[in-house]
Design a protein around this motif. Structure first.
Motif, PDB file in Angstrom:
ATOM      1  N   LEU A 214      32.750  28.688  39.063  1.00 45.79           N
ATOM      2  CA  LEU A 214      32.155  29.881  38.467  1.00 45.79           C
ATOM      3  C   LEU A 214      30.704  30.122  38.874  1.00 45.79           C
ATOM      4  CD1 LEU A 214      33.687  29.685  34.886  1.00 45.79           C
ATOM      5  CD2 LEU A 214      34.439  31.060  36.824  1.00 45.79           C
ATOM      6  N   GLU A 215      29.845  29.176  38.754  1.00 43.19           N
ATOM      7  CA  GLU A 215      28.404  29.403  38.966  1.00 43.19           C
ATOM      8  C   GLU A 215      28.015  29.129  40.409  1.00 43.19           C
ATOM      9  OE1 GLU A 215      26.479  30.755  36.885  1.00 43.19           O
ATOM     10  OE2 GLU A 215      27.780  30.715  35.136  1.00 43.19           O
ATOM     11  N   PRO A 216      27.167  29.964  41.016  1.00 41.11           N
ATOM     12  CA  PRO A 216      26.606  31.217  40.513  1.00 41.11           C
ATOM     13  C   PRO A 216      27.425  32.432  40.950  1.00 41.11           C
ATOM     14  CG  PRO A 216      25.502  30.624  42.529  1.00 41.11           C
ATOM     15  CD  PRO A 216      26.568  29.586  42.321  1.00 41.11           C
ATOM     16  N   LEU A 217      28.721  32.243  41.268  1.00 42.26           N
ATOM     17  CA  LEU A 217      29.556  33.294  41.822  1.00 42.26           C
ATOM     18  C   LEU A 217      30.454  33.910  40.759  1.00 42.26           C
ATOM     19  CD1 LEU A 217      30.607  31.294  44.999  1.00 42.26           C
ATOM     20  CD2 LEU A 217      28.886  33.101  44.893  1.00 42.26           C
ATOM     21  N   GLU A 218      30.883  35.144  41.026  1.00 42.52           N
ATOM     22  CA  GLU A 218      31.838  35.795  40.126  1.00 42.52           C
ATOM     23  C   GLU A 218      33.234  35.247  40.375  1.00 42.52           C
ATOM     24  OE1 GLU A 218      31.569  40.072  39.511  1.00 42.52           O
ATOM     25  OE2 GLU A 218      29.687  40.068  40.616  1.00 42.52           O
ATOM     26  N   ASN A 219      34.057  35.297  39.337  1.00 42.10           N
ATOM     27  CA  ASN A 219      35.395  34.704  39.374  1.00 42.10           C
ATOM     28  C   ASN A 219      36.361  35.659  40.081  1.00 42.10           C
ATOM     29  OD1 ASN A 219      37.415  32.877  38.932  1.00 42.10           O
ATOM     30  ND2 ASN A 219      37.524  33.151  36.713  1.00 42.10           N
ATOM     31  N   VAL A 220      36.252  35.709  41.398  1.00 45.22           N
ATOM     32  CA  VAL A 220      37.031  36.637  42.219  1.00 45.22           C
ATOM     33  C   VAL A 220      37.571  35.883  43.433  1.00 45.22           C
ATOM     34  CG1 VAL A 220      36.995  38.783  43.563  1.00 45.22           C
ATOM     35  CG2 VAL A 220      35.603  38.588  41.482  1.00 45.22           C
ATOM     36  N   ILE A 221      38.874  36.003  43.680  1.00 47.84           N
ATOM     37  CA  ILE A 221      39.519  35.357  44.820  1.00 47.84           C
ATOM     38  C   ILE A 221      39.916  36.423  45.828  1.00 47.84           C
ATOM     39  CG2 ILE A 221      41.468  33.939  45.581  1.00 47.84           C
ATOM     40  CD1 ILE A 221      41.699  33.026  42.597  1.00 47.84           C
ATOM     41  N   GLY A 233      44.028  32.184  58.666  1.00 47.22           N
ATOM     42  CA  GLY A 233      43.648  33.231  57.741  1.00 47.22           C
ATOM     43  C   GLY A 233      42.410  32.787  56.983  1.00 47.22           C
ATOM     44  N   VAL A 234      42.116  33.472  55.870  1.00 51.65           N
ATOM     45  CA  VAL A 234      40.868  33.161  55.178  1.00 51.65           C
ATOM     46  C   VAL A 234      41.025  33.370  53.677  1.00 51.65           C
ATOM     47  CG1 VAL A 234      39.957  35.509  55.545  1.00 51.65           C
ATOM     48  CG2 VAL A 234      38.367  33.612  55.128  1.00 51.65           C
ATOM     49  N   LEU A 235      40.406  32.459  52.918  1.00 48.32           N
ATOM     50  CA  LEU A 235      40.295  32.564  51.470  1.00 48.32           C
ATOM     51  C   LEU A 235      38.821  32.612  51.118  1.00 48.32           C
ATOM     52  CD1 LEU A 235      41.477  32.266  48.521  1.00 48.32           C
ATOM     53  CD2 LEU A 235      41.147  29.807  48.819  1.00 48.32           C
ATOM     54  N   PHE A 236      38.428  33.624  50.343  1.00 50.08           N
ATOM     55  CA  PHE A 236      37.064  33.720  49.831  1.00 50.08           C
ATOM     56  C   PHE A 236      37.087  33.465  48.334  1.00 50.08           C
ATOM     57  CE2 PHE A 236      36.848  36.650  53.497  1.00 50.08           C
ATOM     58  CZ  PHE A 236      35.689  36.212  54.120  1.00 50.08           C
ATOM     59  N   TYR A 237      35.982  32.932  47.809  1.00 51.07           N
ATOM     60  CA  TYR A 237      35.767  32.912  46.377  1.00 51.07           C
ATOM     61  C   TYR A 237      34.403  33.513  46.101  1.00 51.07           C
ATOM     62  CZ  TYR A 237      35.309  31.671  41.556  1.00 51.07           C
ATOM     63  OH  TYR A 237      35.129  31.764  40.189  1.00 51.07           O
ATOM     64  N   GLY A 238      34.378  34.532  45.245  1.00 52.02           N
ATOM     65  CA  GLY A 238      33.140  35.239  44.938  1.00 52.02           C
ATOM     66  C   GLY A 238      33.293  36.709  45.263  1.00 52.02           C
ATOM     67  N   ASN A 239      32.625  37.552  44.505  1.00 51.42           N
ATOM     68  CA  ASN A 239      32.705  39.000  44.727  1.00 51.42           C
ATOM     69  C   ASN A 239      31.736  39.381  45.838  1.00 51.42           C
ATOM     70  OD1 ASN A 239      33.481  41.636  44.416  1.00 51.42           O
ATOM     71  ND2 ASN A 239      32.105  42.031  42.696  1.00 51.42           N
ATOM     72  N   SER A 240      32.110  38.983  47.034  1.00 50.86           N
ATOM     73  CA  SER A 240      31.251  39.092  48.209  1.00 50.86           C
ATOM     74  C   SER A 240      31.683  40.269  49.057  1.00 50.86           C
ATOM     75  CB  SER A 240      31.400  37.798  49.015  1.00 50.86           C
ATOM     76  OG  SER A 240      30.959  37.936  50.335  1.00 50.86           O
ATOM     77  N   PRO A 241      30.798  40.775  49.920  1.00 49.54           N
ATOM     78  CA  PRO A 241      31.316  41.580  51.028  1.00 49.54           C
ATOM     79  C   PRO A 241      32.212  40.685  51.887  1.00 49.54           C
ATOM     80  CG  PRO A 241      28.936  41.796  50.843  1.00 49.54           C
ATOM     81  CD  PRO A 241      29.331  40.653  49.956  1.00 49.54           C
ATOM     82  N   GLU A 395      51.315  38.905  54.166  1.00 53.53           N
ATOM     83  CA  GLU A 395      50.646  38.569  55.421  1.00 53.53           C
ATOM     84  C   GLU A 395      49.863  39.761  55.963  1.00 53.53           C
ATOM     85  OE1 GLU A 395      53.578  35.099  57.267  1.00 53.53           O
ATOM     86  OE2 GLU A 395      53.635  37.111  58.117  1.00 53.53           O
ATOM     87  N   ASP A 396      48.673  39.486  56.456  1.00 55.99           N
ATOM     88  CA  ASP A 396      47.786  40.511  57.024  1.00 55.99           C
ATOM     89  C   ASP A 396      47.520  41.656  56.056  1.00 55.99           C
ATOM     90  OD1 ASP A 396      47.210  39.278  59.483  1.00 55.99           O
ATOM     91  OD2 ASP A 396      49.148  39.877  60.285  1.00 55.99           O
ATOM     92  N   ASN A 397      47.615  41.358  54.767  1.00 54.39           N
ATOM     93  CA  ASN A 397      47.128  42.238  53.702  1.00 54.39           C
ATOM     94  C   ASN A 397      45.955  41.520  53.042  1.00 54.39           C
ATOM     95  OD1 ASN A 397      49.437  44.516  52.403  1.00 54.39           O
ATOM     96  ND2 ASN A 397      49.965  43.220  54.135  1.00 54.39           N
ATOM     97  N   PHE A 398      44.859  42.208  52.813  1.00 59.18           N
ATOM     98  CA  PHE A 398      43.749  41.586  52.091  1.00 59.18           C
ATOM     99  C   PHE A 398      43.967  41.821  50.606  1.00 59.18           C
ATOM    100  CE2 PHE A 398      39.655  40.403  50.598  1.00 59.18           C
ATOM    101  CZ  PHE A 398      39.161  39.510  51.549  1.00 59.18           C
ATOM    102  N   LEU A 399      44.030  40.728  49.840  1.00 59.67           N
ATOM    103  CA  LEU A 399      44.326  40.794  48.411  1.00 59.67           C
ATOM    104  C   LEU A 399      43.172  40.202  47.620  1.00 59.67           C
ATOM    105  CD1 LEU A 399      48.009  39.496  48.578  1.00 59.67           C
ATOM    106  CD2 LEU A 399      47.200  41.850  48.764  1.00 59.67           C
ATOM    107  N   VAL A 400      42.847  40.816  46.506  1.00 64.84           N
ATOM    108  CA  VAL A 400      41.764  40.337  45.654  1.00 64.84           C
ATOM    109  C   VAL A 400      42.287  40.144  44.234  1.00 64.84           C
ATOM    110  CG1 VAL A 400      39.597  40.971  44.540  1.00 64.84           C
ATOM    111  CG2 VAL A 400      39.861  41.298  46.998  1.00 64.84           C
ATOM    112  N   PHE A 401      42.138  38.928  43.727  1.00 72.15           N
ATOM    113  CA  PHE A 401      42.449  38.620  42.333  1.00 72.15           C
ATOM    114  C   PHE A 401      41.118  38.554  41.595  1.00 72.15           C
ATOM    115  CE2 PHE A 401      45.684  36.822  45.065  1.00 72.15           C
ATOM    116  CZ  PHE A 401      46.880  37.195  44.458  1.00 72.15           C
ATOM    117  N   ASP A 402      40.773  39.644  40.928  1.00 73.83           N
ATOM    118  CA  ASP A 402      39.496  39.745  40.231  1.00 73.83           C
ATOM    119  C   ASP A 402      39.699  39.290  38.790  1.00 73.83           C
ATOM    120  OD1 ASP A 402      37.184  40.473  38.915  1.00 73.83           O
ATOM    121  OD2 ASP A 402      36.961  42.378  39.967  1.00 73.83           O
ATOM    122  N   LEU A 403      39.379  38.027  38.520  1.00 75.73           N
ATOM    123  CA  LEU A 403      39.592  37.473  37.190  1.00 75.73           C
ATOM    124  C   LEU A 403      38.494  37.885  36.220  1.00 75.73           C
ATOM    125  CD1 LEU A 403      40.886  33.902  38.122  1.00 75.73           C
ATOM    126  CD2 LEU A 403      42.099  36.067  38.001  1.00 75.73           C
TER     127      LEU A 403
END
Length: 431
Positions: A214-221, A233-241, A395-403
């Motif tokens: 969680l800290e200091p990032l927002e709970n977004v996958i 592929g790629v996994l991000f954590y955080g409400n980033s560009p 596959e090849d879809n960008f998905l965001v789980f914004d918790l």
């Protein structure tokens, strides 16, 4: 008395200043970033996330964990020991401290998580540690490949290390993660793809990985599954560009539409509402009580029989000019591709007029050189949930789980944007 008051004011001022400094701290990274690998050497296609698990001989060891957006906690190949001291852990193993069966974490995990299967025997407190008198906390785990039950030992604070990112590159800094997890014996991973030794829980469970980031990032996958074996592929954590080449200045979030995430009483997984499935302007209505689940373990979309039959009938009608082929299990509708194959999109209509479009890249599976099939599976008359969106559709879809906001973002196929999930630049740059 006056001197004491002055000292108190100085101390309070110092504390306030420290709190302001912490609150004002802005890291030079905007997200955590993980490579994702596709595997086809198990009973079904699967995807793993790569993390760093230990620092040995001046370098990090890397491990691959299957991505499961439904699992309640992480579990992997490791050993729990009550008394860890230098040399007590085998050199090729990770060793951690166990949670006792008497501790609240053990009771909480056993009673609150959704991984209980009717056919799994209740976990038993039978592991007594010599000289200590404590029993370790056994928990049930289910093999995501075979569906068979097993047991693992809940442990304290795995020590994982994760790369940080500015959304465009990997930066030189790292981020320490200390989640609860469970240790299983090496034999528990025989059905897994080669070099995959764990399950990475990305669900909404309080014991899954996001709860420890969680800290200091927002709970977004941000999840982007690759379609090939040769690139990550790629996994991000955080409400980033989020940036994917070649559009190095286009934030992928600009491609996203959003729909609410729906809570399910018996699952920590992710669900959405689907109102209709539209094929070439003809709408197939979905019953109001039908639920739709997002799954990284089911390879193809699963539809309850009443929905499946109507979709197959409609798709057959609009593709009647394409020569049919004998169905190849588990698929029920297949085509000859000797003269090419052009098929319509399948739109999943969501609340507020949103639609998630499945183009041919996510709806047609090439099964042999000359045969391709509609990548939908009949789930049976009583299938629950009524619809499962499988990993092939993702596959090849960008998905965001914004918790943070309980929303699900989706791009539809990135191939139509002249990019893909394999186009993140993993080049390391100075932060």
């Amino acid at each position: 008395m006056f001197l004491v008051l002055q000292l108190a004011i100085i101390v309070l001022s110092f504390i306030a200043h420290e709190h302001e400094a912490i609150a004002a701290y802005v890291p030079d990274y905007s997200s955590l970033v993980f490579p994702i690998h596709k595997h086809t050497d198990a009973a079904k296609p699967l995807y793993s996330v790569e993390i760093m698990t230990a620092y040995v001989n001046m370098q990090y060891l890397h491990a691959n964990f299957l991505i499961d957006v439904d699992a309640p906690f992480i579990w992997h190949d490791c050993i729990v020991q009550w008394n860890i001291y230098p040399g007590s852990c085998p050199p090729d193993k990770l060793c951690t401290s166990p949670v006792s069966c008497d501790e609240y974490q053990c009771t909480d995990v056993r009673t609150s998580y959704s991984y209980q299967k009717p056919y799994c025997s209740p976990p038993k407190n039978e592991s007594i540690s010599p000289g200590w008198g404590y029993c370790s906390c056994s928990v049930n785990v289910v093999d995501p490949v075979t569906g068979s039950c097993g047991q693992a030992k809940l442990n304290y604070w795995d020590d994982f290390t994760v790369n940080v990112s500015n959304g465009k590159n990997v930066l030189t800094g790292v981020y320490g993660v200390y989640p609860y997890a469970a240790c299983a014996p090496s034999s528990a991973f025989q059905s897994f793809p080669a070099n995959v030794t764990g399950v990475m829980a990305l669900s909404s469970s309080p014991y899954a990985l996001p709860a420890h980031l969680l800290e200091p990032l927002e709970n977004v996958i941000g999840l982007c599954l690759p379609s090939t074996l040769s690139t990550s592929g790629v996994l991000f954590y955080g409400n980033s560009p989020y940036y994917l080449l070649p559009q190095k200045d286009v934030d992928v979030r600009s491609y996203l539409s959003y729909t609410p995430l729906i809570k399910h009483p018996d699952s920590f997984g992710y669900f959405i509402d689907v109102n209709n499935i539209v094929i070439k302007k003809r709408s197939i209505s979905i019953p109001a009580n039908a639920t739709t689940k997002i799954s990284t373990l089911d390879p193809y979309a699963i539809l309850r029989t009443d929905i499946y039959n109507r979709v197959i009938r409609r798709f057959s009608m609009v593709t009647k000019r394409i020569p049919p082929a004998k169905p190849v299990p588990p698929f029920g509708l297949c085509f000859s591709t000797q003269s090419g194959l052009r098929v319509p999109d399948i739109d999943f209509s969501l609340p507020e007029g949103k639609k998630w479009t499945m183009s041919a890249a996510n709806s047609i599976k090439q099964v042999t050189k000359d045969v391709a099939c509609l990548a939908l599976v009949d789930g049976g008359a009583t299938s629950e949930p009524a619809i499962v969106i499988g990993s092939f559709q993702m596959e090849d879809n960008f998905l965001v789980f914004d918790l943070e906001n309980s929303t699900f973002g989706f791009s539809s196929s990135l191939l139509r944007k002249q990019t893909s999930c394999s186009n993140f630049n993993f080049t390391l740059v100075e932060s």
